[in-house]
Design a protein around this motif. Sequence first.
Motif, mmCIF file in Angstrom:
data_model
loop_
_atom_site.group_PDB
_atom_site.id
_atom_site.type_symbol
_atom_site.label_atom_id
_atom_site.label_comp_id
_atom_site.label_asym_id
_atom_site.label_seq_id
_atom_site.Cartn_x
_atom_site.Cartn_y
_atom_site.Cartn_z
ATOM 1 N N UNK A 101 0.815 -1.215 0.000
ATOM 2 C CA UNK A 101 0.000 0.000 0.000
ATOM 3 C C UNK A 101 0.847 1.261 0.000
ATOM 4 N N UNK A 102 1.952 1.229 0.738
ATOM 5 C CA UNK A 102 2.841 2.396 0.784
ATOM 6 C C UNK A 102 3.438 2.666 -0.592
ATOM 7 N N UNK A 103 3.953 1.618 -1.233
ATOM 8 C CA UNK A 103 4.550 1.810 -2.559
ATOM 9 C C UNK A 103 3.512 2.265 -3.582
ATOM 10 N N UNK A 104 2.319 1.652 -3.534
ATOM 11 C CA UNK A 104 1.254 2.063 -4.453
ATOM 12 C C UNK A 104 0.824 3.504 -4.166
ATOM 13 N N UNK A 118 -6.050 0.557 12.012
ATOM 14 C CA UNK A 118 -4.696 1.015 12.343
ATOM 15 C C UNK A 118 -3.753 0.965 11.147
ATOM 16 N N UNK A 119 -3.883 -0.042 10.302
ATOM 17 C CA UNK A 119 -2.992 -0.137 9.127
ATOM 18 C C UNK A 119 -3.217 1.030 8.172
ATOM 19 N N UNK A 120 -4.473 1.358 7.918
ATOM 20 C CA UNK A 120 -4.759 2.468 7.001
ATOM 21 C C UNK A 120 -4.371 3.813 7.601
ATOM 22 N N UNK A 121 -4.584 3.977 8.900
ATOM 23 C CA UNK A 121 -4.138 5.215 9.554
ATOM 24 C C UNK A 121 -2.624 5.371 9.402
ATOM 25 N N UNK A 122 -1.891 4.295 9.653
ATOM 26 C CA UNK A 122 -0.429 4.335 9.535
ATOM 27 C C UNK A 122 -0.009 4.600 8.093
ATOM 28 N N UNK A 123 -0.715 4.012 7.144
ATOM 29 C CA UNK A 123 -0.397 4.227 5.730
ATOM 30 C C UNK A 123 -0.521 5.702 5.369
ATOM 31 N N UNK A 124 -1.612 6.325 5.743
ATOM 32 C CA UNK A 124 -1.799 7.746 5.411
ATOM 33 C C UNK A 124 -0.673 8.594 6.005
ATOM 34 N N UNK A 125 -0.288 8.279 7.224
ATOM 35 C CA UNK A 125 0.813 9.032 7.857
ATOM 36 C C UNK A 125 2.140 8.767 7.145
ATOM 37 N N UNK A 126 2.391 7.515 6.761
ATOM 38 C CA UNK A 126 3.638 7.207 6.026
ATOM 39 C C UNK A 126 3.694 7.953 4.704
ATOM 40 N N UNK A 127 2.531 8.137 4.082
ATOM 41 C CA UNK A 127 2.479 8.848 2.803
ATOM 42 C C UNK A 127 2.588 10.357 2.977
ATOM 43 N N UNK A 128 2.584 10.825 4.207
ATOM 44 C CA UNK A 128 2.737 12.255 4.461
ATOM 45 C C UNK A 128 1.444 13.017 4.580
ATOM 46 N N UNK A 154 5.215 4.192 11.420
ATOM 47 C CA UNK A 154 4.045 4.195 12.298
ATOM 48 C C UNK A 154 4.483 4.268 13.738
ATOM 49 N N UNK A 155 3.721 4.997 14.542
ATOM 50 C CA UNK A 155 4.014 5.090 15.965
ATOM 51 C C UNK A 155 4.929 6.230 16.341
#
Length: 170
Positions: A94-97, A123-133, A168-169
Motif C-alpha cells: 500500500x505504501x509503494x502504491x 490502524x494499518x490504514x491510519x499508519x499508511x496515510x501518515x507514512x504517505x505524508x 508508524x508510531x
Amino acid sequence: MQVTLREWQTGDEAAAVRWSRDRAFCRANGWTPDLSAQQVREWWRERGEQAGHLRMIEVDGRLVGYAEWQDVQGDEAELGIAIGDSGLWGHGVGTQAGKQMLAWAFGELGLRRVWAEVHEPNARSLALMRRLGLREVSRNGTGEYQGAVVPMVQFELLCGEKRINRPAGE
C-alpha cells in the motif's frame, strides 16, 4: 518486491472475484460478502470500463489490489487503496502504491489537494496515510467498519507540502 500500477484490463475482474471470497478483505473494505462470482464480475467490468482514475496494483506481475482517485472535483480528489490479497497486508504494498498514486496526482493529473478518510479502528490504514505524508485534519462523521459504526478520520496533503514518511508510531 516490485509494486507497479497499471490501467484496468478486461479479465481483471477474476482477481476481484478471488478478493470477494476473503471475508477479512470484504469486512475491511465495505464489500458485500457472498455475492455471486457473476455479480462481482459484472460490477468490475462496468467499473473498469469507466476507470479513468482507477489503477490496478501488481506485485511482481501478479494482480493484488487497486488504487483510485474518487470524488475528483476540479483540482482535488480522494485517495483510496485496497490490497485484495490480505496475505500481503503489512508488507509495504500500500505504501509503494500510494507513493505512485501521489506522484500521478501532483504530476500528470495536476491536483492541488488530495484527501482520504479512514475508519478510526483501521490502524494499518491510519499508519499508511501518515507514512504517505498526509496529515490528520479532522475527526468527523461515522462509517461502518467490520460490522460496527465507528468514527472517521480525515487526512489531506497539498501539492508542494513536504511528505515526512515517518514510521508508524512516531
